[in-house]
Design a protein around this motif. Sequence first.
Motif, PDB file in Angstrom:
ATOM      1  N   GLY A  91       0.820  -1.195   0.000  1.00 51.01           N
ATOM      2  CA  GLY A  91       0.000   0.000   0.000  1.00 51.01           C
ATOM      3  C   GLY A  91       0.858   1.251   0.000  1.00 51.01           C
ATOM      4  O   GLY A  91       2.094   1.183  -0.033  1.00 51.01           O
ATOM      5  N   LEU A  92       0.195   2.408   0.064  1.00 49.17           N
ATOM      6  CA  LEU A  92       0.885   3.690  -0.065  1.00 49.17           C
ATOM      7  C   LEU A  92       1.858   3.954   1.080  1.00 49.17           C
ATOM      8  O   LEU A  92       2.884   4.608   0.893  1.00 49.17           O
ATOM      9  N   PHE A 142       8.365   3.704   4.824  1.00 50.54           N
ATOM     10  CA  PHE A 142       9.250   2.778   5.539  1.00 50.54           C
ATOM     11  C   PHE A 142      10.417   2.340   4.654  1.00 50.54           C
ATOM     12  O   PHE A 142      11.550   2.215   5.129  1.00 50.54           O
ATOM     13  N   ASP A 143      10.149   2.120   3.355  1.00 46.17           N
ATOM     14  CA  ASP A 143      11.221   1.738   2.418  1.00 46.17           C
ATOM     15  C   ASP A 143      12.251   2.864   2.294  1.00 46.17           C
ATOM     16  O   ASP A 143      13.460   2.635   2.299  1.00 46.17           O
ATOM     17  N   PHE A 172      10.591  11.118   9.693  1.00 48.65           N
ATOM     18  CA  PHE A 172       9.196  11.054   9.247  1.00 48.65           C
ATOM     19  C   PHE A 172       8.616   9.657   9.507  1.00 48.65           C
ATOM     20  O   PHE A 172       7.502   9.522   9.996  1.00 48.65           O
ATOM     21  N   ARG A 173       9.424   8.623   9.222  1.00 46.27           N
ATOM     22  CA  ARG A 173       8.960   7.252   9.496  1.00 46.27           C
ATOM     23  C   ARG A 173       8.629   7.077  10.977  1.00 46.27           C
ATOM     24  O   ARG A 173       7.597   6.520  11.338  1.00 46.27           O
ATOM     25  N   HIS A 232      -0.543  -4.752  10.468  1.00 46.28           N
ATOM     26  CA  HIS A 232      -1.630  -4.022   9.799  1.00 46.28           C
ATOM     27  C   HIS A 232      -1.178  -3.551   8.414  1.00 46.28           C
ATOM     28  O   HIS A 232      -1.890  -3.718   7.426  1.00 46.28           O
ATOM     29  N   ARG A 233       0.020  -2.972   8.377  1.00 44.44           N
ATOM     30  CA  ARG A 233       0.515  -2.390   7.113  1.00 44.44           C
ATOM     31  C   ARG A 233       0.666  -3.465   6.044  1.00 44.44           C
ATOM     32  O   ARG A 233       0.326  -3.248   4.880  1.00 44.44           O
TER      33      ARG A 233
END
Length: 599
Positions: A9-10, A15-16, A44-45, A164-165
């Motif tokens: 997902g978006l 995370f990548d 930000f992560r 969840h992600r």
Amino acid sequence: MDAAPQVGGLADAVFDYAQEDPDRVVLGRKDAEGQWHDVTSAQFRDEVLALAKGLLAHGVRFGDRVALMSRTRYEWTLFDFAVWTVGAHSVPIYPTSSAEQVFWMLHDSEVTACMVEHEDHSMTVGSVIDRLPQLKRLWQLDAGAVAELNAAGAHIDDEVVHRHRRAVTPDSMATVIYTSGTTGRPKGCVITHANFMFETDTLITRWEPVFHSKPGDEAATLLFLPLAHVFGRMVEIAAIRGRVKLGHQPVLQAKALLPDLVAFRPTFILAVPYILEKIYNAAHRRAEVDGKTGPFEKAVDVAVRYAEAMEHRAFGLGPGPSAGLRMQHQFFEKMVYGKVRDAMGGRVRHAMSGGSAMDRRLGLFFEGAGVTVFEGYGLTESSAAATANPPERTRYGTVGQPIPGTTVHIAEDGEVWLHGEHVFSGYLGDPKSTDAVLHDGWLATGDLGALDEDGYLTITGRKKEILVTSGGKSVSPVGLEERVRAHPLVNQCIVVGNDRPYIAALVTVDQEAVDHWLAMQDKAPLAPADLVRDPDLEMEVRRAVVAANTLVSQAESIRTFRILAHPFSEEHGLLTPSLKLKRKAIEAAYAVEVDALYH
């Protein structure tokens, strides 16, 4: 890029990115004192992860809907990605929405939690909360919502969030964006993760070179479009996926925006024509104040002719600018063009424009002044852009060619149909409306258009907006309105004449431009009520109308007009949040003035 992504997902991009390049600056964030600070991908992560834990701690579950009601600011992007991280769906709401509109969207999308920006928004939601039994949580940004959520989720293990992600798939719903509704109740467009991935990755792949001022520099953009609008959302996602430094600016007015462009120094911007018009008009007024109107207008003419010659060369229709024209262009570079670019921060060399049509001459001026504006076209239902001008061959006055992987078809009645992986899956809980616009994967847009021999699309109007005079003449109002609006003193124009003997117009003026114009003539400022009766102003508006009438036959021309004392506003329900005219509402509000045009 032909196929939609197969996994994830978006939120995965956040995370990548942090894993691959933790120290890279991903966002710029403005503090209370107005200073900009860098935010790295790792920071930000960590913020997204902490907020995602807070959402889980507050009972937000996979598949729940969370409403976001705020102006364009850093926390919106933070919330969007945190909501997607836990597999929930975000529902953007314009911060200017009325209580009834807010009620309808929260009720229709069955929202269970809502983030608002400040006290006024809380009051708006609060006024309808007794009719929303499913709404369990309300967080207010200016009352410490992020810190509150972070604290609530501190005990939750990272792995819970990642479970969840990882359960999010491309065909999962990402967001429900409500159409701004020029007619009737807003409808909720269901946009999937795959829709936005295809849209943003296609644009990044095709247009990535234009994100930079010069090869090798860091790409950066300042987002000032509303994030409740699909264009703003697309920019937010594309910046994170395309690794472009992103800043937020909440006020779409030139006075607030221009200083932030200078401070943030973006390398490219995404705008609506209104902003580009304001930048141009501000430069024109500055030249008048400095007593340099003549040289400025000459510089504009040279920029337009230079850009036109370059355009002809790109399409194999001419040799390019002559030596004389190149010399004139070089002469005005420092004096005028450089200053126009400096007003945009100094580093902008490219802009993308959408939302409404841009005047061809304005596009040519910016091109000649060193800022290429790529005009595009799309809808909420197509996850933003479906067509855009290609970097190497821009045809001003058109909205470009289909973006890679998209097909454009013109139906027999002139309606534009679109097909591609970015076309939405339908309206939430409204199969009847969905069936009316989706036909075997093709989206019937409701817009009228034409394709030229090179596959460039021109939008000529909206099916629902065609006026038919009592004499049976069909008139598309958009072209006329745009030409009248091209006059620096005009703010808005609405053409009327349905079931009437001829075409007429209501016009509002740009107060700032009018004040400047009066000062240049040594005239005292006028109250709005006196302004509309000023013979000199009427003469100026008449010029704009005469210029517009050169585009059409006599039967389609504007015969008479009325200047109004106040502009059409969103607050009075006369404009959509993306500044489009609500025609029926305006005609109803100004019924007396419209009638007077025919007596």
